[in-house]
Design a protein around this motif. Structure first.
Motif, PDB file in Angstrom:
ATOM      1  N   CYS A 239       0.830  -1.205   0.000  1.00 40.83           N
ATOM      2  CA  CYS A 239       0.000   0.000   0.000  1.00 40.83           C
ATOM      3  C   CYS A 239       0.868   1.261   0.000  1.00 40.83           C
ATOM      4  O   CYS A 239       0.343   2.378  -0.027  1.00 40.83           O
ATOM      5  N   VAL A 240       2.194   1.065   0.052  1.00 39.75           N
ATOM      6  CA  VAL A 240       3.151   2.156  -0.161  1.00 39.75           C
ATOM      7  C   VAL A 240       4.110   1.657  -1.239  1.00 39.75           C
ATOM      8  O   VAL A 240       5.283   1.399  -0.993  1.00 39.75           O
ATOM      9  N   PRO A 241       3.627   1.520  -2.460  1.00 36.61           N
ATOM     10  CA  PRO A 241       4.427   0.881  -3.508  1.00 36.61           C
ATOM     11  C   PRO A 241       5.549   1.784  -4.000  1.00 36.61           C
ATOM     12  O   PRO A 241       5.513   3.006  -3.835  1.00 36.61           O
ATOM     13  N   ASN A 242       6.539   1.164  -4.621  1.00 33.38           N
ATOM     14  CA  ASN A 242       7.598   1.956  -5.255  1.00 33.38           C
ATOM     15  C   ASN A 242       7.507   1.904  -6.778  1.00 33.38           C
ATOM     16  O   ASN A 242       8.345   2.461  -7.484  1.00 33.38           O
ATOM     17  N   ALA A 243       6.473   1.228  -7.300  1.00 31.73           N
ATOM     18  CA  ALA A 243       6.295   1.119  -8.749  1.00 31.73           C
ATOM     19  C   ALA A 243       4.809   1.024  -9.077  1.00 31.73           C
ATOM     20  O   ALA A 243       3.964   0.879  -8.189  1.00 31.73           O
ATOM     21  N   PHE A 244       4.507   1.121 -10.362  1.00 31.46           N
ATOM     22  CA  PHE A 244       3.125   0.961 -10.818  1.00 31.46           C
ATOM     23  C   PHE A 244       3.135   0.334 -12.206  1.00 31.46           C
ATOM     24  O   PHE A 244       4.151   0.334 -12.902  1.00 31.46           O
ATOM     25  N   VAL A 245       1.992  -0.206 -12.604  1.00 32.32           N
ATOM     26  CA  VAL A 245       1.846  -0.874 -13.896  1.00 32.32           C
ATOM     27  C   VAL A 245       0.832  -0.113 -14.732  1.00 32.32           C
ATOM     28  O   VAL A 245      -0.180   0.359 -14.231  1.00 32.32           O
ATOM     29  N   TYR A 246       1.115   0.022 -16.022  1.00 35.29           N
ATOM     30  CA  TYR A 246       0.102   0.515 -16.943  1.00 35.29           C
ATOM     31  C   TYR A 246       0.124  -0.365 -18.193  1.00 35.29           C
ATOM     32  O   TYR A 246       1.074  -1.118 -18.438  1.00 35.29           O
ATOM     33  N   PHE A 247      -0.941  -0.272 -18.984  1.00 31.98           N
ATOM     34  CA  PHE A 247      -1.094  -1.137 -20.147  1.00 31.98           C
ATOM     35  C   PHE A 247      -1.242  -0.310 -21.417  1.00 31.98           C
ATOM     36  O   PHE A 247      -1.923   0.715 -21.442  1.00 31.98           O
ATOM     37  N   MET A 248      -0.590  -0.770 -22.472  1.00 31.62           N
ATOM     38  CA  MET A 248      -0.732  -0.194 -23.807  1.00 31.62           C
ATOM     39  C   MET A 248      -0.853  -1.359 -24.786  1.00 31.62           C
ATOM     40  O   MET A 248       0.119  -2.074 -25.043  1.00 31.62           O
ATOM     41  N   GLY A 249      -2.049  -1.586 -25.286  1.00 34.75           N
ATOM     42  CA  GLY A 249      -2.260  -2.714 -26.180  1.00 34.75           C
ATOM     43  C   GLY A 249      -1.951  -4.025 -25.486  1.00 34.75           C
ATOM     44  O   GLY A 249      -2.408  -4.291 -24.383  1.00 34.75           O
ATOM     45  N   ARG A 250      -1.119  -4.839 -26.117  1.00 34.34           N
ATOM     46  CA  ARG A 250      -0.744  -6.129 -25.530  1.00 34.34           C
ATOM     47  C   ARG A 250       0.482  -6.007 -24.632  1.00 34.34           C
ATOM     48  O   ARG A 250       1.060  -7.016 -24.231  1.00 34.34           O
ATOM     49  N   ASN A 251       0.896  -4.800 -24.334  1.00 32.49           N
ATOM     50  CA  ASN A 251       2.069  -4.581 -23.495  1.00 32.49           C
ATOM     51  C   ASN A 251       1.662  -4.139 -22.095  1.00 32.49           C
ATOM     52  O   ASN A 251       0.692  -3.381 -21.923  1.00 32.49           O
ATOM     53  N   ALA A 252       2.409  -4.593 -21.112  1.00 32.59           N
ATOM     54  CA  ALA A 252       2.301  -4.078 -19.746  1.00 32.59           C
ATOM     55  C   ALA A 252       3.656  -3.474 -19.401  1.00 32.59           C
ATOM     56  O   ALA A 252       4.702  -4.061 -19.699  1.00 32.59           O
ATOM     57  N   CYS A 253       3.638  -2.300 -18.797  1.00 35.21           N
ATOM     58  CA  CYS A 253       4.887  -1.617 -18.457  1.00 35.21           C
ATOM     59  C   CYS A 253       4.951  -1.375 -16.957  1.00 35.21           C
ATOM     60  O   CYS A 253       3.982  -0.913 -16.356  1.00 35.21           O
ATOM     61  N   LEU A 254       6.098  -1.671 -16.380  1.00 30.41           N
ATOM     62  CA  LEU A 254       6.347  -1.470 -14.961  1.00 30.41           C
ATOM     63  C   LEU A 254       7.247  -0.250 -14.813  1.00 30.41           C
ATOM     64  O   LEU A 254       8.354  -0.223 -15.370  1.00 30.41           O
ATOM     65  N   LYS A 255       6.764   0.767 -14.093  1.00 28.95           N
ATOM     66  CA  LYS A 255       7.520   2.009 -13.928  1.00 28.95           C
ATOM     67  C   LYS A 255       7.739   2.319 -12.457  1.00 28.95           C
ATOM     68  O   LYS A 255       6.932   1.945 -11.596  1.00 28.95           O
ATOM     69  N   ALA A 256       8.805   3.070 -12.187  1.00 30.11           N
ATOM     70  CA  ALA A 256       9.128   3.452 -10.809  1.00 30.11           C
ATOM     71  C   ALA A 256       8.239   4.614 -10.376  1.00 30.11           C
ATOM     72  O   ALA A 256       8.137   5.619 -11.079  1.00 30.11           O
ATOM     73  N   GLU A 257       7.622   4.474  -9.220  1.00 29.41           N
ATOM     74  CA  GLU A 257       6.834   5.557  -8.624  1.00 29.41           C
ATOM     75  C   GLU A 257       7.666   6.327  -7.615  1.00 29.41           C
ATOM     76  O   GLU A 257       7.491   7.538  -7.441  1.00 29.41           O
ATOM     77  N   ARG A 258       8.570   5.624  -6.949  1.00 30.35           N
ATOM     78  CA  ARG A 258       9.489   6.205  -5.978  1.00 30.35           C
ATOM     79  C   ARG A 258      10.910   5.789  -6.361  1.00 30.35           C
ATOM     80  O   ARG A 258      11.091   4.913  -7.212  1.00 30.35           O
ATOM     81  N   PRO A 259      11.914   6.361  -5.727  1.00 32.11           N
ATOM     82  CA  PRO A 259      13.284   5.879  -5.984  1.00 32.11           C
ATOM     83  C   PRO A 259      13.414   4.407  -5.591  1.00 32.11           C
ATOM     84  O   PRO A 259      12.893   3.979  -4.552  1.00 32.11           O
TER      85      PRO A 259
END
Length: 575
Positions: A239-259
């Motif tokens: 509940c205090v994540p350091n990353a998040f996921v988003y989707f574009m078409g058939r791709n899922a991308c994992l990005k940093a939310e915090r250092p």
């Protein structure tokens, strides 16, 4: 999967189970890894005829209809300005149940899975008068139709089958779905095994889909779906994540939310982490674990998490750049956690307006009044207040009360969302910036077409609000500022082709080359380049921060006007 800087660590016996760790350091907004070869990626059943079942492209971009015709916004309805992900779709000529945006997509999906499932869909359509299979059944059916290649991959996933068996109705639903998949895939007798044996296998598959798949949710377009990649499935919840996921078409991308440090576990939130602890735990029950993150173990609220967050320093270019406000937020101790839980529980336990016959505004009014302790304590970022603010903006916009919606949206952008999402590139914060820009455009054109149309002398604050618009606000400059923020952070929040960022860039282009705005536009670009510089700070303070503050100062009066009144209650039905 592209070049990866993550690795799967641990095993099922560990307290954290198998999980993902980073093999290098990341800063907020960095792309950690993308996943482009999922085991399952499909749209939800209600959208099968609107979304390409191969590339998952949308047939059009849903621009805000209230702004159409006022600015030349990019949209699928404008043949001269197609967006990159705007594609028309046509139904499969075989089953008529799925759609594709091109022959290439149809051929690719046919080779992957649809050759096998097309016959099933045709048969089901005839037997059930055109009905479509539920999304979980379709997902499991795809797995079982490719069981030879899927078996080993699925056996490596955690399913929590025993835990599901104790869930009562959810497991009963899984049992019914498993029998349906067993029949539709014609598994009886396959490899010498009977219906009951295969039904148990399918139950396990459904449990694993429930445990490991992501809901490919796109709130902008009201669509959902399923995405399952075995490596992405290893990312744990916090509940205090350091990353998040988003989707574009058939791709899922994992990005940093915090250092993220090298060797640190990468976590995301499976749920909306802005809600109270009891609600988060309830929403995590289907994953069969109890969260022990700092927010849960310390029963921290959004203000308490925010003030120690590492992302608040990034807010120099934002609508709330005063870092001291993040570090010294309102004290949530004024209202007990028990009281907050009760207010929240009543809001979410209540029946919807559709069930009672009440209007949405009367429904919101009831809960706005119940939130008075939170309002009095200025705990505006405490749920359910943020949800009530958002829904009131939507209702006011739909009723063309744009000035009212604008005041509340400005309040959200400066006094609510920065505490909920301290990182300035949060998608919610950027969507609110875009909403403010659109509302300003509507107000400008309404005032041009029908001067004073929104002004009502009988509304106590309207005279002051209209005077503020005339003397203290440059709506075009403020619109540009909102769009600059969205365009600046768009790629950190999502993808270069994110519809929100594309729309913001499209509106910004309308201001290019205007000689009467050249000097002010140059000032805004200086603010974007160096928000902490003397010029940048001056531009923000007097041309952005001050106007937003003035608009925000009307928010509570607007909320009281919209929701503080006594709405007539619906008459009880007579049976």
């Amino acid at each position: 999967m592209a070049q990866s800087y993550i690795q799967v660590s641990g095993d099922k016996a560990d307290q954290a189970g198998r999980h993902l760790t980073s093999s290098k350091a990341f800063v907020p907004g960095d792309l950690i890894v993308s996943f482009s070869n999922p085991l399952i990626a499909l749209p939800d059943s209600p959208h099968l005829l609107q979304v390409c079942s191969n590339c998952l492209s949308l047939p059009h971009v849903a621009s805000d209809p209230s702004v159409q015709g006022r600015l030349a916004l990019p949209s699928a309805s404008d043949p001269g300005m197609q967006l990159p992900n705007s594609k028309l779709v046509k139904a499969c000529t075989g089953c008529g149940k799925l759609s594709y945006c091109s022959k290439a997509c149809q051929r690719a999906d046919w080779k992957r899975i649809h050759k096998a499932e097309c016959k099933v869909f045709s048969r089901v359509g005839k037997e059930q008068e055109g009905k479509t299979l539920p999304t979980p059944v379709r997902a499991a059916l795809q797995v079982m139709l490719r069981w030879t290649e899927m078996k080993d991959l699925f056996e490596g996933l955690e399913g929590h089958v025993k835990a599901f068996q104790g869930d009562g109705k959810p497991y009963a639903d899984i049992t019914v779905q498993a029998l349906a998949v067993t029949e539709y895939a014609q598994l009886a007798g396959k490899d010498g095994w009977g219906v009951d044996w295969w039904a148990e296998v399918v139950k396990g598959v459904l449990c694993k889909i429930q445990t490991n798949a992501f809901h490919r949710l796109d709130l902008d377009f009201g669509q959902d779906g399923i995405f399952l990649d075995p490596t992405l499935a290893m990312v744990n919840h916090s509940c205090v994540p350091n990353a998040f996921v988003y989707f574009m078409g058939r791709n899922a991308c994992l990005k940093a939310e915090r250092p993220i440090e090298k060797g640190e576990e990468v976590t995301i939130s499976y749920i909306d982490y802005t809600h109270p602890k009891y609600y988060r735990l309830e929403n995590l029950k289907s994953y069969h674990f109890v969260c022990s993150c700092p927010r849960c173990s310390g029963n921290l609220d959004s203000y308490e998490v925010c003030k120690s967050g590492p992302s608040i320093q990034l807010n120099s270019l934002s609508l709330q750049p005063d870092i001291s406000k993040y570090k010294s937020p309102p004290s949530s101790k004024v209202v007990s956690k028990t009281s907050i839980t009760n207010i929240h529980r009543n809001f979410h336990a209540g029946v919807s307006p559709d069930d009672t016959g009440a209007t949405p505004m009367s429904y919101l009014s009831t809960h706005w009044k119940a939130c008075k302790p939170l309002v009095d304590a200025k705990l505006y970022a405490t749920q359910p207040l943020p949800q009530i603010f958002s829904e009131t903006v939507s209702q006011c916009s739909s009723a063309t009360r744009y000035a009212h919606a604008l005041c509340i949206a400005a309040f959200q952008a400066t006094m609510v969302e920065p505490y909920l999402y301290p990182h300035p590139f949060a998608q919610s914060r950027l969507k609110t910036c875009l909403a403010i820009a659109k509302l300003l455009v509507n107000i400008v054109f309404d005032e041009s077409d029908r001067p004073g149309a929104w002004y009502n002398k009988d509304v106590p604050f309207h005279y002051r609000l209209r005077s503020t618009f005339k003397t203290d606000i440059d709506p075009i400059l403020l619109t540009q500022a909102m769009l600059i923020v969205v365009a600046h952070y768009g790629e950190m929040a999502h993808d270069p082709q994110w519809n929100v960022a594309i729309e913001a860039r499209g509106i910004l282009k309308q201001f290019e080359g205007r000689e009467d705005r050249e000097q002010l536009t140059t000032g805004l670009l200086e603010w974007e380049r160096d928000p902490q510089g003397q010029t940048g700070k001056g531009i923000f303070d007097f041309m952005i921060g001050k106007p937003l503050g003035l608009l925000s100062s009307f928010a509570m009066e607007v909320m009281e006007y919209e929701l503080g009144k006594n709405f007539p209650q619906p008459s009880p039905e007579i049976h």
